[in-house]
Design a protein around this motif. Structure first.
Motif, PDB file in Angstrom:
ATOM      1  N   THR A 102       5.510 -11.567  -1.733  1.00 48.78           N
ATOM      2  CA  THR A 102       4.345 -12.499  -1.612  1.00 48.78           C
ATOM      3  C   THR A 102       3.263 -11.905  -2.651  1.00 48.78           C
ATOM      4  O   THR A 102       3.253 -10.675  -3.021  1.00 48.78           O
ATOM      5  N   GLY A 103       2.362 -12.737  -3.142  1.00 43.70           N
ATOM      6  CA  GLY A 103       1.310 -12.121  -4.080  1.00 43.70           C
ATOM      7  C   GLY A 103       1.532 -11.869  -5.516  1.00 43.70           C
ATOM      8  O   GLY A 103       1.030 -11.425  -6.434  1.00 43.70           O
TER       9      GLY A 103
ATOM     10  N   GLN B 148       7.772  -5.337  -2.888  1.00 39.76           N
ATOM     11  CA  GLN B 148       6.328  -5.855  -2.073  1.00 39.76           C
ATOM     12  C   GLN B 148       5.236  -4.683  -2.280  1.00 39.76           C
ATOM     13  O   GLN B 148       4.273  -4.861  -2.353  1.00 39.76           O
ATOM     14  N   HIS B 149       5.942  -3.437  -2.060  1.00 40.53           N
ATOM     15  CA  HIS B 149       4.973  -2.477  -2.073  1.00 40.53           C
ATOM     16  C   HIS B 149       4.364  -2.160  -3.377  1.00 40.53           C
ATOM     17  O   HIS B 149       3.125  -1.969  -3.539  1.00 40.53           O
TER      18      HIS B 149
ATOM     19  N   VAL C 213       3.850  -4.594  -5.748  1.00 42.96           N
ATOM     20  CA  VAL C 213       2.819  -5.844  -5.846  1.00 42.96           C
ATOM     21  C   VAL C 213       1.752  -5.167  -5.249  1.00 42.96           C
ATOM     22  O   VAL C 213       0.442  -5.531  -5.566  1.00 42.96           O
ATOM     23  N   ASP C 214       1.666  -5.129  -3.840  1.00 42.60           N
ATOM     24  CA  ASP C 214       0.539  -4.888  -3.095  1.00 42.60           C
ATOM     25  C   ASP C 214      -0.284  -3.745  -3.590  1.00 42.60           C
ATOM     26  O   ASP C 214      -1.698  -3.825  -3.627  1.00 42.60           O
ATOM     27  N   ALA C 215       0.248  -2.689  -3.877  1.00 38.53           N
ATOM     28  CA  ALA C 215      -0.388  -1.397  -4.434  1.00 38.53           C
ATOM     29  C   ALA C 215      -1.174  -1.927  -5.576  1.00 38.53           C
ATOM     30  O   ALA C 215      -2.364  -1.487  -5.927  1.00 38.53           O
TER      31      ALA C 215
ATOM     32  N   ILE D 123      -2.265  -4.783  -6.743  1.00 39.27           N
ATOM     33  CA  ILE D 123      -3.298  -5.794  -6.349  1.00 39.27           C
ATOM     34  C   ILE D 123      -4.483  -5.082  -5.672  1.00 39.27           C
ATOM     35  O   ILE D 123      -5.566  -5.340  -6.026  1.00 39.27           O
ATOM     36  N   GLN D 124      -4.188  -4.318  -4.632  1.00 38.62           N
ATOM     37  CA  GLN D 124      -5.163  -3.665  -3.934  1.00 38.62           C
ATOM     38  C   GLN D 124      -5.735  -2.412  -4.339  1.00 38.62           C
ATOM     39  O   GLN D 124      -6.868  -2.221  -4.274  1.00 38.62           O
ATOM     40  N   LYS D 125      -4.831  -1.605  -5.110  1.00 31.65           N
ATOM     41  CA  LYS D 125      -5.556  -0.306  -5.587  1.00 31.65           C
ATOM     42  C   LYS D 125      -5.429  -0.166  -7.088  1.00 31.65           C
ATOM     43  O   LYS D 125      -6.004   0.737  -7.481  1.00 31.65           O
TER      44      LYS D 125
END
Ligand code: NAP
Length: 336
Positions: free
Chosen positions: A26-27, A285-286, A288-290, A292-294
């Protein structure tokens, strides 16, 4: 807002990651792909039923407005695409190995240095495998005391005919090289390769298969790793850590126990894609999330890719010298 990404190299793992990025992760939105094999990227996109632009080269894809580039091309092509993407300010997920030489890994590190921060993550997915994560927790929490020795096995049922003696190190053992120093939080000191009797089932006349690698760490852990890429019976990954107060092993892949014809048996995997299928999902996923978020990836870094490459270089040297070879690292930039 979704992370816009492009993927370079639509062969075996590229196709798998493309499916993963389009349906599971996702994302993220895949907007472009490229492969140097004429027509391949287009046919993969069609097979997967995706509305994705096919670009003529990695350069066009990198400059097409993507935020991140996934590199799943042949190992020899990783360095040039990674450097091009970093210089264009893109985030990069690069399949292992980061590059085929330690010098090329250092060039990638130099490219990241301009930003004084990380942009790239290497696809060492074993760090995301549930079994390895549990093993690391056991070691970190001192459940088995100080680690003393590690015994591992990386067996493939068979490989293609052009698989070479050095590829057992640079393409196969590279996963253990990365995950083992991460497991014990230590750097390598010396490495050596021993050649047992060659298997008559080896995939070609010129390949030395199996091989045994012996790696020692700075703190004195001794690791023996058997690599056997034409073992005939399946895909078999094993890791056992012996500590001062106990021993911890990677769990076996669960499989139904069958009793039939006066025998009791469980099945083994043959396809490497199945063994770490969940880890690939968690890994991407890790990333993409990192990002986007960090604003930076947090998984295995270009420095980890460099450690793996310089250790692999020393092991390949040992294949010729027959001796234990030292692993000497360059100075580590502070942002890693
Ligand atoms: P593959 O099936 O040969 O696919 C790679 C594709 O990339 C080929 O079509 C290749 O074309 C193409 N290519 C080469 N240079 C390119 C460039 N500059 N731009 C665009 N496309 C290019 O290989 P694979 O098995 O998918 O492996 C790909 C990479 O993933 C390798 O580095 C491998 O080590 C890694 N890998 C990682 C795992 C893992 O468990 N993490 C598993 C498998 C593979 P040519 O055939 O003409 O070179």
């Amino acid at each position: 807002m979704a992370l816009k990404c492009g993927l370079v190299g639509t062969g075996a793992i590229g196709r798998d990651h493309l499916r993963r990025l389009s349906s599971t992760i996702t994302g993220v939105e895949v907007t472009g792909v490229v492969d140097i094999v004429d027509g391949l990227a287009g046919s993969v996109v069609k097979d997967l039923n995706l509305a994705v632009e096919v670009y003529p080269s990695d350069r066009e894809l990198i400059h097409s407005g993507v935020d991140a580039v996934f590199i799943t091309s042949s190992s020899t092509a990783h360095a040039e695409t990674a450097i091009r993407a970093i210089e264009a300010g893109k985030y990069v997920f690069c399949e292992k190995p980061l590059a085929t030489t330690a010098e090329d890994c250092l060039r990638i590190i130099e490219a990241e240095k301009q930003y004084n921060r990380r942009l790239l993550q290497v696809g060492f997915m074993r760090r995301y495998d549930k079994g390895y994560v549990e093993l690391k927790e056991i070691i970190d929490n001192q459940v088995i005391g100080k680690p003393l020795t590690i015994h591992c096995r990386h067996f493939n049922q068979s490989v293609v005919e052009n698989y070479s003696t050095s590829m057992l190190i640079t393409e196969t053992l590279i996963h253990e090289i990365d995950v083992l120093h991460w497991l014990v939080n230590d750097d390598y000191n010396t490495v050596q390769v021993l050649f047992p009797t060659k298997s008559s089932k080896a995939s070609s006349e010129h390949i030395r298969d199996p091989q045994v690698a012996v790696l020692t760490t700075q703190s004195g852990v001794v690791i023996t790793a058997e690599i056997f890429v034409n073992c005939q019976y399946g895909y078999d990954i094993h890791c056992e850590v012996v500590g001062e107060e106990g021993m911890a092993s990677l769990p076996e892949v669960p499989s139904v126990r069958l009793r039939k014809n006066a025998a009791s048996s469980t099945s083994l995997l043959v396809d490497w894609k199945q063994r770490f299928i969940d880890a690939y999902d968690v890994e991407l996923q890790h990333f993409v999330d990192a990002v986007i978020q960090k604003g930076r990836p947090e998984g295995p870094s270009a420095w980890d890719g460099y450690i793996a490459a310089i250790t692999a270089d020393a092991l390949v040297r040992s294949q010729t010298t027959g001796k234990a070879e030292p692993v000497v690292l360059a100075d580590k930039p502070s942002f890693y």
